[in-house]
Design a protein around this motif. Sequence first.
Motif, PDB file in Angstrom:
ATOM      1  N   ARG A 178       0.837  -1.208   0.000  1.00 55.83           N
ATOM      2  CA  ARG A 178       0.000   0.000   0.000  1.00 55.83           C
ATOM      3  C   ARG A 178       0.865   1.249   0.000  1.00 55.83           C
ATOM      4  N   ARG A 179       1.964   1.229   0.783  1.00 54.73           N
ATOM      5  CA  ARG A 179       2.852   2.387   0.850  1.00 54.73           C
ATOM      6  C   ARG A 179       3.500   2.642  -0.507  1.00 54.73           C
ATOM      7  N   GLN A 180       3.924   1.571  -1.176  1.00 58.69           N
ATOM      8  CA  GLN A 180       4.539   1.730  -2.499  1.00 58.69           C
ATOM      9  C   GLN A 180       3.543   2.278  -3.513  1.00 58.69           C
ATOM     10  N   ARG A 181       2.307   1.784  -3.466  1.00 62.18           N
ATOM     11  CA  ARG A 181       1.284   2.315  -4.384  1.00 62.18           C
ATOM     12  C   ARG A 181       0.983   3.777  -4.085  1.00 62.18           C
ATOM     13  N   ARG A 182       0.967   4.134  -2.799  1.00 66.46           N
ATOM     14  CA  ARG A 182       0.704   5.530  -2.421  1.00 66.46           C
ATOM     15  C   ARG A 182       1.840   6.431  -2.897  1.00 66.46           C
ATOM     16  N   ILE A 183       3.086   5.988  -2.751  1.00 70.16           N
ATOM     17  CA  ILE A 183       4.236   6.778  -3.209  1.00 70.16           C
ATOM     18  C   ILE A 183       4.170   6.974  -4.715  1.00 70.16           C
ATOM     19  N   GLN A 184       3.887   5.891  -5.436  1.00 70.47           N
ATOM     20  CA  GLN A 184       3.820   5.983  -6.897  1.00 70.47           C
ATOM     21  C   GLN A 184       2.673   6.888  -7.345  1.00 70.47           C
ATOM     22  N   ARG A 185       1.525   6.776  -6.679  1.00 70.40           N
ATOM     23  CA  ARG A 185       0.376   7.597  -7.050  1.00 70.40           C
ATOM     24  C   ARG A 185       0.675   9.074  -6.816  1.00 70.40           C
ATOM     25  N   LYS A 186       1.321   9.396  -5.670  1.00 74.89           N
ATOM     26  CA  LYS A 186       1.642  10.801  -5.393  1.00 74.89           C
ATOM     27  C   LYS A 186       2.710  11.324  -6.342  1.00 74.89           C
ATOM     28  N   ALA A 187       3.649  10.451  -6.726  1.00 73.95           N
ATOM     29  CA  ALA A 187       4.689  10.883  -7.668  1.00 73.95           C
ATOM     30  C   ALA A 187       4.088  11.167  -9.036  1.00 73.95           C
ATOM     31  N   GLU A 188       3.129  10.356  -9.455  1.00 72.59           N
ATOM     32  CA  GLU A 188       2.465  10.586 -10.753  1.00 72.59           C
ATOM     33  C   GLU A 188       1.675  11.879 -10.764  1.00 72.59           C
ATOM     34  N   ARG A 189       1.099  12.229  -9.634  1.00 69.64           N
ATOM     35  CA  ARG A 189       0.291  13.454  -9.545  1.00 69.64           C
ATOM     36  C   ARG A 189       1.140  14.684  -9.248  1.00 69.64           C
ATOM     37  N   GLY A 190       2.401  14.471  -8.891  1.00 68.32           N
ATOM     38  CA  GLY A 190       3.266  15.604  -8.566  1.00 68.32           C
ATOM     39  C   GLY A 190       3.007  16.144  -7.180  1.00 68.32           C
ATOM     40  N   GLN A 191       2.469  15.345  -6.302  1.00 69.13           N
ATOM     41  CA  GLN A 191       2.188  15.788  -4.943  1.00 69.13           C
ATOM     42  C   GLN A 191       3.396  15.506  -4.054  1.00 69.13           C
ATOM     43  N   PRO A 192       3.528  16.290  -2.990  1.00 69.49           N
ATOM     44  CA  PRO A 192       4.645  16.030  -2.073  1.00 69.49           C
ATOM     45  C   PRO A 192       4.404  14.726  -1.292  1.00 69.49           C
ATOM     46  N   GLN A 193       5.494  14.048  -0.983  1.00 67.77           N
ATOM     47  CA  GLN A 193       5.396  12.790  -0.253  1.00 67.77           C
ATOM     48  C   GLN A 193       5.214  13.059   1.238  1.00 67.77           C
ATOM     49  N   ALA A 194       4.489  12.182   1.883  1.00 63.65           N
ATOM     50  CA  ALA A 194       4.330  12.284   3.328  1.00 63.65           C
ATOM     51  C   ALA A 194       5.607  11.790   3.999  1.00 63.65           C
ATOM     52  N   LEU A 195       5.889  12.313   5.194  1.00 60.18           N
ATOM     53  CA  LEU A 195       7.107  11.927   5.900  1.00 60.18           C
ATOM     54  C   LEU A 195       7.108  10.431   6.231  1.00 60.18           C
ATOM     55  N   ARG A 196       5.958   9.880   6.486  1.00 60.83           N
ATOM     56  CA  ARG A 196       5.912   8.454   6.847  1.00 60.83           C
ATOM     57  C   ARG A 196       6.191   7.552   5.650  1.00 60.83           C
ATOM     58  N   ASP A 197       6.104   8.125   4.434  1.00 59.30           N
ATOM     59  CA  ASP A 197       6.340   7.336   3.234  1.00 59.30           C
ATOM     60  C   ASP A 197       7.783   7.371   2.779  1.00 59.30           C
ATOM     61  N   ILE A 198       8.565   8.302   3.318  1.00 60.66           N
ATOM     62  CA  ILE A 198       9.954   8.433   2.893  1.00 60.66           C
ATOM     63  C   ILE A 198      10.776   7.366   3.609  1.00 60.66           C
ATOM     64  N   GLU A 199      11.610   6.675   2.844  1.00 62.68           N
ATOM     65  CA  GLU A 199      12.451   5.629   3.415  1.00 62.68           C
ATOM     66  C   GLU A 199      13.712   6.258   3.995  1.00 62.68           C
ATOM     67  N   PHE A 200      14.013   5.963   5.254  1.00 67.98           N
ATOM     68  CA  PHE A 200      15.226   6.462   5.904  1.00 67.98           C
ATOM     69  C   PHE A 200      16.200   5.306   6.073  1.00 67.98           C
ATOM     70  N   ARG A 201      16.445   4.547   5.063  1.00 67.61           N
ATOM     71  CA  ARG A 201      17.320   3.380   5.201  1.00 67.61           C
ATOM     72  C   ARG A 201      18.576   3.554   4.422  1.00 67.61           C
TER      73      ARG A 201
END
Length: 120
Positions: free
Chosen positions: A97-120
């Motif tokens: 779900r997180r990967q789909r949300r990241i891809q959907r926001k990237a396609e729309r040009g929306q900023p990513q949520a902090l919880r979706d950013i990978e800190f690894r």
Amino acid sequence: MPWWSWILLWIALIALSLLFFVVMGVRLFRQFMATVKELGAAGEKLGHLPAPVPEAGTPGEGTSHAAAAPPGAAVFASPHRMRHDYHASKSARREARRQRRIQRKAERGQPQALRDIEFR
């Protein structure tokens, strides 16, 4: 009424009651046999269940031991194993779900949520 008429009356009543019990017994036997026949047909139908079709998706998405297990295997598995499979599939679904949300926001040009950013 003469005494022999009472005997004839009782004989007729007993004969009718016996006839009634015989007819009800035959009817019950026929219903029982129909039920057994239907149960046999249902057993034959359920005895040959088709193999589960794997879901279409990405190869790394949602694959775990629980997906490869035959139906009904959870009954005989250890609780520790089932708990592990449950948590593994839950985290895999959450990650998908997180990967789909990241891809959907990237396609729309929306900023990513902090919880979706990978800190690894």
